[in-house]
Design an enzyme around this catalytic site. Structure first.
Site, mmCIF file in Angstrom:
data_model
loop_
_atom_site.group_PDB
_atom_site.id
_atom_site.type_symbol
_atom_site.label_atom_id
_atom_site.label_comp_id
_atom_site.label_asym_id
_atom_site.label_seq_id
_atom_site.Cartn_x
_atom_site.Cartn_y
_atom_site.Cartn_z
ATOM 1 N N CYS A 125 2.539 -0.337 1.410
ATOM 2 C CA CYS A 125 1.212 -0.707 1.895
ATOM 3 C C CYS A 125 1.291 -1.360 3.267
ATOM 4 C CB CYS A 125 0.534 -1.633 0.884
ATOM 5 S SG CYS A 125 1.521 -3.088 0.489
ATOM 6 N N GLU B 88 -4.320 -6.676 -4.184
ATOM 7 C CA GLU B 88 -3.495 -6.329 -3.021
ATOM 8 C C GLU B 88 -3.532 -4.808 -2.949
ATOM 9 O OE1 GLU B 88 -1.145 -4.964 -0.853
ATOM 10 O OE2 GLU B 88 0.588 -5.654 -2.015
#
Ligand SMILES: O=CCCCC(=O)O
Length: 453
Positions: A263, A229
């Site tokens: 993010c 990720e």
């Protein structure tokens, strides 16, 4: 003996000094994990779920303590730390209530008398996690992965070592057997060695693209599964019919949450020209109203960034974009690790603030000619974590789902994680999924069972 310090980025005070684990310490922890692998896997699922419910309860009991620890170690505004811990408890509750169903055998009719997929644990999973959501990123991985019967070793970012050790203690206090979840105080060199060790069955990383390439490279060379990720450069697309009165707060939150260090934050605001001026006026007014200050104060929304060098790096991306023609509408002031909320207009697709991930409170605003142009600009990214679209025309939004090349598409809300939904990216944002059914099935052996009687 290698020592390192954790430092409060708000006042530069040392929080604590730690001794880094030696290779022998790390091996001891791995052996401890391996020693309980079989007995932990054999624990009934109901009992595993009960332990996870204990974790959820302890998280709520201790939320003030944990929020304060995050504030000290990486400058997260205290109130956002409380929300983070509450979300961790939610994820634990979700898996405590659903893991049994999610892990159940999946019957498939074939010409066998019985055929199905069973879900066995893989063994010891290594997790490499970042500092921006010190509890959430770990729990997002650990709650499903342990409940599926695996054990875990955590290599957390060094600046949040206190959080890392607190999470280890949390699992022990909840009743997990020793060795089930352990924190490592390890440097990157040790991680490469660990991935190559036969005892580690798979690795998950939340972090940068560079770290992703290195970890996935080592995992691949050793034929280990990895879940990555990585970064995001999410577009927030605003069509000409968006209800700004209703949604502007969400759009600002999408960029400025966690002092912009997320993010999945909205980083590129791509706005149709018919609504551009009104958007800029409302967006700027809202950003101006956000309170910066001591992250321990309840009403602080913008804290400091986690480290001064990160604020410097961000300012460089902004200044390089200004040299290429971007205009500063607000902000671009730095004082140590504090970087003021910044809005840039006249952003073009060749500028750092468009092409690169900006990991801090910077909004890059781009004017689009029309809906189609906005979608084309949004898709111009090496990263693919998520996109959001604001419009009253949800039928038209539904028609473009397949034009969004990302791991998530949110309409009239910000991209956010939810234990019930899969979470992960495409392109240079990584691969694999966390949370939901997809997340708990990442680290299991999906075994085909075929029986003829
Ligand atoms: O940097 C990534 C942040 C992810 C936050 C979330 O899972 O909601």
């Amino acid at each position: 003996m290698k020592e390192y310090e954790t430092k409060n980025p708000y006042n530069s005070e040392v929080v604590k000094t730690y001794v880094q684990d030696s290779t022998a310490d790390i091996d001891k922890k791995l052996q401890k994990a391996l020693a309980i692998e079989a007995s932990w896997a054999a624990v009934e699922i109901e009992d595993k779920c009960e332990l996870l419910s204990n974790v959820a309860e302890l998280l709520i009991d201790r939320k003030e303590e944990y929020a304060e620890l995050m504030t000290q170690e990486m400058g997260k505004p205290y109130s956002q730390g409380i929300s983070e811990i509450e979300k961790c408890a939610w994820a634990c509750d979700f898996y405590a209530h659903n893991a049994e169903n999610l892990l159940a055998d999946e019957l498939i009719e074939t010409d066998a008398d019985e055929s199905f997929i069973s879900h066995d644990p893989l063994g010891c999973i290594l997790a490499v996690m970042p500092w921006n959501y010190p509890f959430w990123q770990v729990i997002r991985f650990a709650a499903p992965t342990l409940t599926a019967g695996n054990t875990a070793l955590l290599k957390h970012a060094q600046n949040v070592t206190g959080c890392s050790l607190a999470i280890e203690q949390l699992f022990l206090d909840a009743g997990y057997p020793e060795g089930c979840f352990q924190s490592l105080k390890a440097g990157h060199e040790e991680i490469e060695k660990l991935i190559a060790n036969d005892g580690i069955k798979a690795v998950t990383l939340t972090g940068s693209e560079k770290a992703g390439k290195s970890i996935a490279g080592t995992a691949g060379k050793n034929l280990k599964k990895s879940v990555l990720e990585l970064g995001g450069n999410n577009a927030c697309i605003v069509w000409e019919d968006a209800d700004l009165d209703e949604h502007i707060d969400t759009m600002v939150m999408a960029r400025m949450q966690n002092t912009g260090q997320s993010c999945i934050a909205a980083k590129r605001f791509i706005v149709c020209e018919n609504i551009y001026d009104y958007f800029l006026e409302k967006f700027t007014a809202k950003v101006k109203s956000l309170k910066s200050g001591d992250p321990m104060k309840e009403d602080t929304f913008i804290g400091v960034m986690a480290r001064e060098d990160l604020a410097e790096e961000l300012q460089k991306q902004v200044n390089d974009s200004i040299k290429q023609g971007a205009k500063v509408v607000l902000g671009n002031m730095r004082n140590g690790a504090y970087y003021s909320p910044t809005i840039l207009t006249d952003v073009t697709e060749d500028m750092p603030v468009f092409k690169e991930e900006t990991f801090g409170p910077v909004a890059a605003i781009i004017k689009a000619k029309n809906r189609e142009d906005a979608i084309t600009i949004a898709a111009n990214s090496r990263l693919g974590l998520g996109s959001m679209l604001f419009t009253e025309d949800t039928d038209a939004a539904m028609d473009i789902i397949s034009d969004i090349p990302d791991g998530a598409f949110f309409v009239n809300d910000m991209v956010k994680s939810d234990p019930r939904l899969p979470f992960g990216g495409t392109k240079a944002s990584g691969y694999g999924r966390e949370l939901s059914r997809e997340g708990i099935l990442e680290f299991v052996n999906k075994k085909t069972v075929y029986i003829k009687k």
